[in-house]
Write an enzyme that holds these catalytic residues in place. Structure first.
Site, PDB file in Angstrom:
ATOM      1  N   THR A   1       0.814  -1.222   0.000  1.00  0.00           N
ATOM      2  CA  THR A   1       0.000   0.000   0.000  1.00  0.00           C
ATOM      3  C   THR A   1       0.844   1.266   0.000  1.00  0.00           C
ATOM      4  O   THR A   1       0.468   2.284  -0.589  1.00  0.00           O
ATOM      5  CB  THR A   1      -0.910   0.016   1.252  1.00  0.00           C
TER       6      THR A   1
ATOM      7  N   ASP B   1       0.188  -7.028   4.721  1.00  0.00           N
ATOM      8  CA  ASP B   1      -0.593  -8.269   4.865  1.00  0.00           C
ATOM      9  C   ASP B   1       0.275  -9.489   5.197  1.00  0.00           C
ATOM     10  O   ASP B   1      -0.082 -10.296   6.041  1.00  0.00           O
ATOM     11  CB  ASP B   1      -1.390  -8.560   3.584  1.00  0.00           C
TER      12      ASP B   1
ATOM     13  N   GLN C   1      -3.437 -21.820  19.306  1.00  0.00           N
ATOM     14  CA  GLN C   1      -4.312 -20.844  18.644  1.00  0.00           C
ATOM     15  C   GLN C   1      -4.371 -19.542  19.438  1.00  0.00           C
ATOM     16  O   GLN C   1      -4.792 -18.511  18.912  1.00  0.00           O
ATOM     17  CB  GLN C   1      -5.719 -21.432  18.485  1.00  0.00           C
ATOM     18  N   CYS C   2      -3.958 -19.580  20.705  1.00  0.00           N
ATOM     19  CA  CYS C   2      -3.904 -18.340  21.504  1.00  0.00           C
ATOM     20  C   CYS C   2      -2.750 -17.485  21.006  1.00  0.00           C
ATOM     21  O   CYS C   2      -1.689 -17.998  20.677  1.00  0.00           O
ATOM     22  CB  CYS C   2      -3.665 -18.655  22.973  1.00  0.00           C
TER      23      CYS C   2
END
Ligand code: ASP
Length: 339
Positions: free
Chosen positions: A12, A89, A274-275
């Protein structure tokens, strides 16, 4: 006079809105420079390498990481530091990958970008770019202050392999909850000297080979044997398994059997949580004890980005699954804390 190499990959920071379609598209580096006349006032020689085809970082891939590592190798002796302009990203994946590819790094490699294009009135690009250059050239007693692969964004400097993109709409796009920030910029640029890593040995070693043959198994209650089997029997050398809490999984026999079969067939499975905050503790609960027993690797507090790129790097450079498992559990570039 100091010398910095800016490598412009896209993102960007260097995009402009198409007047007709309003879609953001990459522009070339000269157009970026036109927006930052302050660059001329830096007491520093800036060399620029712009990719022939600048990209949105969603199109990033390991071949481009090898190209970046090659550019760093070719220019290493001539410059004080590197600034890589990159879309936010996948910036944390690229910074993580580069950290493994650049062993004994003694110079700063600072990734930055922005949430708004450099031509936008309220852009965050100028501050990010100017301070990233300041950090890339910062030295104390002739030694680089931050000889690491980092991400500089919104006044904070993060270790690349500890960070992830956390917010797609705020300027505060990155976080690194399991490791302190390495520097903060305000009226002064303050470095957290005790948290910054310096190479143990001299002499940069470049590892350009990565393998893409890595799969991801993200667990959820109700995941079916068929789905797990498909992932674990895919033609890959390693699997990053995203588990619950402190590294826990179902103890169903079918699940443990599938993991064991995959490991016995020579695959490496690494357990990360996943934490976003905290660490895997294999054996703390009954629901992770079996994983340890069958030979799942402990990923401790690694980010997903670090775990996947580290597995790509290790499988690209070592054939022995036992060695890959051992290195996955070892702190190679400051990416994990053994607890
Ligand atoms: N889509 C853009 C990219 O990653 C977003 C950004 O630059 O922040 O290239």
């Amino acid at each position: 006079m100091c010398q910095i190499l800016i490598i412009y990959t896209g993102g960007t920071i260097g995009m402009m809105s198409d007047p007709k379609t309003k879609v953001l598209r990459p522009i070339n580096f000269e157009q970026i420079m036109d927006n930052v006349p302050e660059l001329e006032r830096l007491n520093c020689r800036i060399k620029v390498h712009s990719f022939d085809e600048v990209i949105d970082s969603s199109n990033m891939n390991p071949a481009i990481w090898s190209k970046l590592a090659g550019l760093i190798q070719d220019n290493y002796d001539d410059v004080d530091g590197f600034v890589i302009l990159h879309g936010s990203d996948t910036m944390a994946f690229s910074a993580s990958a580069l950290s493994f590819m650049l062993e004994n790094l003694g110079k700063p490699v600072i990734f930055t970008g922005s949430q708004l294009p450099i031509s936008a009135i309220r852009t965050d690009a100028k501050e990010n770019l100017m301070t990233a250059i300041e950090i890339a050239k910062a030295k104390k007693n002739g030694v680089a202050r931050v000889p690491e692969v980092c991400i500089y964004f919104d006044y904070k400097l993060f270790r690349g392999n500890r960070s992830f993109k956390y917010n797609s709409s705020k300027f505060e796009a990155f976080r690194s909850p399991n490791y302190p920030i390495l520097a903060e910029s305000g009226v002064h640029l303050r470095f957290s000297i005790n948290d910054i890593r310096h190479p143990k040995e001299d002499g940069l070693i470049i590892h350009k080979k990565l393998t893409s043959e890595v799969a991801v198994l993200k667990l959820y209650p109700g995941i079916s044997p068929k789905v797990v089997e498909n992932i674990l029997t895919a033609d890959v050398g390693g699997v990053v398994m995203e588990t619950f809490g402190a590294g826990n999984t179902s103890t169903d026999q079918w699940f443990i059997d599938l993991l064991k079969q995959a490991i016995d067939s020579g695959k490496v499975i690494v357990d990360i949580s996943q934490c976003k905050v905290g660490t895997v503790e294999l054996g703390r609960y009954e629901t992770s004890k079996l994983l340890k027993d069958i030979g799942v690797a402990n990923g401790y507090d690694m980010t997903f980005e670090a775990a996947i790129t580290k597995t790509m790097y290790l499988l690209g450079n070592y054939d022995d699954p036992k060695l890959v498992k051992e290195y996955l559990e070892t702190d190679l570039r400051g990416e994990l804390t053994v607890s």
